[in-house]
Scaffold this motif. Structure first.
Motif, mmCIF file in Angstrom:
data_model
loop_
_atom_site.group_PDB
_atom_site.id
_atom_site.type_symbol
_atom_site.label_atom_id
_atom_site.label_comp_id
_atom_site.label_asym_id
_atom_site.label_seq_id
_atom_site.Cartn_x
_atom_site.Cartn_y
_atom_site.Cartn_z
ATOM 1 N N ALA A 387 0.817 -1.206 0.000
ATOM 2 C CA ALA A 387 0.000 0.000 0.000
ATOM 3 C C ALA A 387 0.854 1.260 0.000
ATOM 4 C CB ALA A 387 -0.936 0.011 1.210
ATOM 5 N N ALA A 388 2.102 1.161 0.446
ATOM 6 C CA ALA A 388 2.999 2.317 0.370
ATOM 7 C C ALA A 388 3.234 2.690 -1.093
ATOM 8 C CB ALA A 388 4.323 2.004 1.065
ATOM 9 N N TYR A 389 3.465 1.679 -1.945
ATOM 10 C CA TYR A 389 3.649 1.923 -3.375
ATOM 11 C C TYR A 389 2.357 2.442 -4.004
ATOM 12 C CZ TYR A 389 8.085 -0.558 -3.027
ATOM 13 O OH TYR A 389 9.365 -0.928 -2.697
ATOM 14 N N LEU A 390 1.224 1.879 -3.579
ATOM 15 C CA LEU A 390 -0.066 2.347 -4.066
ATOM 16 C C LEU A 390 -0.267 3.820 -3.718
ATOM 17 C CD1 LEU A 390 -3.028 2.007 -5.081
ATOM 18 C CD2 LEU A 390 -3.578 1.176 -2.779
ATOM 19 N N THR A 391 0.047 4.193 -2.488
ATOM 20 C CA THR A 391 -0.146 5.572 -2.039
ATOM 21 C C THR A 391 0.688 6.549 -2.856
ATOM 22 O OG1 THR A 391 -0.630 4.821 0.216
ATOM 23 C CG2 THR A 391 0.005 7.130 -0.054
ATOM 24 N N ALA A 392 1.964 6.242 -3.030
ATOM 25 C CA ALA A 392 2.838 7.145 -3.784
ATOM 26 C C ALA A 392 2.395 7.285 -5.230
ATOM 27 C CB ALA A 392 4.278 6.633 -3.733
ATOM 28 N N SER A 393 1.751 6.257 -5.759
ATOM 29 C CA SER A 393 1.371 6.280 -7.176
ATOM 30 C C SER A 393 0.034 6.949 -7.433
ATOM 31 C CB SER A 393 1.351 4.858 -7.742
ATOM 32 O OG SER A 393 0.296 4.104 -7.180
ATOM 33 N N GLU A 394 -0.758 7.222 -6.379
ATOM 34 C CA GLU A 394 -2.083 7.774 -6.647
ATOM 35 C C GLU A 394 -2.368 9.127 -5.991
ATOM 36 O OE1 GLU A 394 -5.063 5.008 -5.331
ATOM 37 O OE2 GLU A 394 -4.561 5.223 -3.214
ATOM 38 N N VAL A 395 -1.498 9.606 -5.082
ATOM 39 C CA VAL A 395 -1.843 10.835 -4.356
ATOM 40 C C VAL A 395 -1.146 12.083 -4.889
ATOM 41 C CG1 VAL A 395 -2.344 9.540 -2.251
ATOM 42 C CG2 VAL A 395 -0.063 10.545 -2.562
ATOM 43 N N PHE A 396 -0.412 11.948 -5.997
ATOM 44 C CA PHE A 396 0.235 13.103 -6.607
ATOM 45 C C PHE A 396 -0.286 13.279 -8.043
ATOM 46 C CE2 PHE A 396 3.265 11.719 -3.350
ATOM 47 C CZ PHE A 396 3.427 12.917 -2.653
#
Length: 498
Positions: A387-396
């Motif tokens: 989910a860390a990778y998911l977060t970085a890929s969708e919140v910017f």
């Protein structure tokens, strides 16, 4: 034309059309074509760790010392960090497809050349090339997946794909058992064949990946809206044919001020000025998971062989890897239903607390109970780390997505893959000298504390991105505001999509 100069303005419904698609066979092509890179990384990391003894002899290996083995690992990590940063900014500038084909090619060349290593220097250079390809893959692939997968399924698919690293780790662990057995295969051929197997898998992925289209989202922002429209129309026709259902019409549109390129200064300002809370969140998540995995996994093999008298660790590592993948697979859907913030905070805090408990109990654990402890901890931790990778890929914003993934991946990998092993290696050395496994417990406690801290930060700074279109989570830098001014509109909320 100067970099970043506006080339036109369009109003498009492409994001809404992509997100309203039902799941179809076409999406599985995306998963297979793009997602298998993590399996390759898992195989690489596990094989190298398991082949250290085979690389040491002068005759059949490369004459590497223990310090050379450690250096090779650091070179691979450094290559991955630099590759992520280098290829990440190229992915945002030249497109997802060009770079996910190029980076897989770099990996393929690196791992093939590794199999033909004739001396330590050649081996080190090849490890750096292979790492650069894998690092570049993380940036190109995560951005492409999120832009092609419908919002309803984005969380579970991204987490499952990132968790597939452990499929590779398990396969790599099992493969090294016969490949390092002198009664089964010549030692010199065995370790070379292990690297060649990664190349065979990469070649198959490359063939599938040819059918994956460029991201329509990237295309319409960069002045290629006609190509974007053609690709989306073809996808819609394919999905309708496969599902047998007529797609609903959409009304949501987005007005974009097109650019050929986005200056790096604009990207840097976006990450650190417009979205500072999200930057802190991503750093906390990546550093926490990096230390957690190194605190346990880096010391796991040595703990089994040095302190618990296990002769063949491959089966134990395979069981540990299976738990990691199953956790990501089974918990992934909850990130779309229960929600990102609750699940990230829960998995981080729970796995951190469990690791601390394991640290206090180290002196009483056997090889079996240590492995069971690890399987329970990382059943939850694997989903959180993915989910860390998911977060970085969708919140910017879309224009910065690949470079943001690359930046946080590089920071997390550098912390966990360089400083982490140095510290944990010293703990193992001291614990071995004292013949006391509890000497590695401080590493467990640090990893636990960072995971709990990451979970707490997620509670306060996490973004409720579940089910939201990417453009609602973070408005593109080139998007106009509702009033047509196109100026601000990028304020950063702590809990709701921008």
């Amino acid at each position: 034309m100067a970099s970043g100069v506006e080339t036109g303005r369009i109003t498009t419904s492409i994001p809404a059309r992509m997100d309203r698609l039902p799941w179809a066979k076409w999406h599985w092509i995306i998963v297979l074509g793009l997602g298998t890179v993590w399996i390759l990384d898992g195989i690489e990391v596990t094989i190298v760790g398991s082949l250290s003894d085979a690389l040491k002899p002068e005759g059949t290996g490369l004459g590497l010392s223990s310090s050379d083995i450690g250096l090779a690992g650091a070179v691979y990590v450094a290559g991955a960090c630099l590759g992520a940063l280098f290829f990440g900014q190229l992915t945002d500038r030249f497109g997802r497809k060009k770079l996910f084909m190029l980076t897989l090619g770099v990996y393929l060349v690196g791992t093939v050349l590794t199999a033909f290593s004739m001396n330590p220097l050649w081996y080190f250079v090849c490890r750096a090339i292979t790492g650069a390809g894998i690092g570049g893959e993380y940036a190109a692939i995560n951005s492409a997946i999120d832009e092609l997968i419908p919002a309803k399924y984005r969380g579970r698919i991204d987490i499952a794909i990132n968790g597939s690293f452990w499929v590779g780790a398990g396969v790599g662990a099992l493969l090294t058992i016969p490949l390092t057995d002198k009664t089964v295969i010549d030692p010199e051929i065995g370790w070379r064949a292990a690297f060649a197997l990664g190349a065979v898998l990469a070649l198959g992925v490359l063939l599938v990946r040819r059918n994956v289209p460029e991201s329509p989202r990237w295309l319409f922002i960069h002045g290629r809206e006609e190509e974007a429209e053609r690709i989306v129309s073809e996808i819609e026709h394919t999905v309708e044919s496969e599902s047998g259902k007529k797609l609903s019409t959409v009304s949501d549109t987005l007005t974009i001020r097109q650019r050929k390129t986005i200056p790096l200064t604009t990207i840097a300002k976006t990450v650190f000025t417009l979205y500072p809370k999200r930057t802190v969140l991503c750093l906390a998540l990546f550093i926490g998971q990096a230390f957690l995995y190194n605190a346990f996994f880096f010391t796991y093999g040595d703990s089994l062989s040095t302190f618990l008298d296990v002769k063949q660790t491959g089966y134990y590592i395979a069981a540990f890897a299976a738990s990691n993948f199953v956790g990501a697979l089974l918990l992934g859907s909850l990130f779309d239903t229960v929600g990102r913030v609750k699940m990230i905070a829960g998995t981080y805090i729970l796995s951190g607390v469990l690791l601390a408990v394991a640290g206090f109990m180290l002196g009483d654990l056997t090889a079996l109970t240590l492995t069971i402890f690890g399987m329970v901890i990382f059943f939850f931790a694997s989903a959180g780390a993915s989910a860390a990778y998911l977060t970085a890929s969708e919140v910017f914003p879309m224009e910065t997505r690949a470079l943001c993934i690359a930046f946080f991946y590089a920071v997390g990998t550098a912390v966990g893959g360089i400083s982490g092993p140095l510290y944990f290696g010293k703990l193992i050395e001291d614990a071995s000298a004292a013949k006391d496994i509890t000497g590695i417990a401080p590493g467990y406690f640090i990893g636990a504390a960072l995971m709990v801290a990451g979970g707490i930060i997620a509670i306060f700074l996490g973004v409720h991105a579940e089910g939201e279109t990417l453009e609602n989570i973070a408005k593109p830098l080139t998007a106009e505001d509702d009033d047509g001014a196109g100026g601000s509109g990028h304020e950063e909320p702590s809990h709701q999509p921008a």
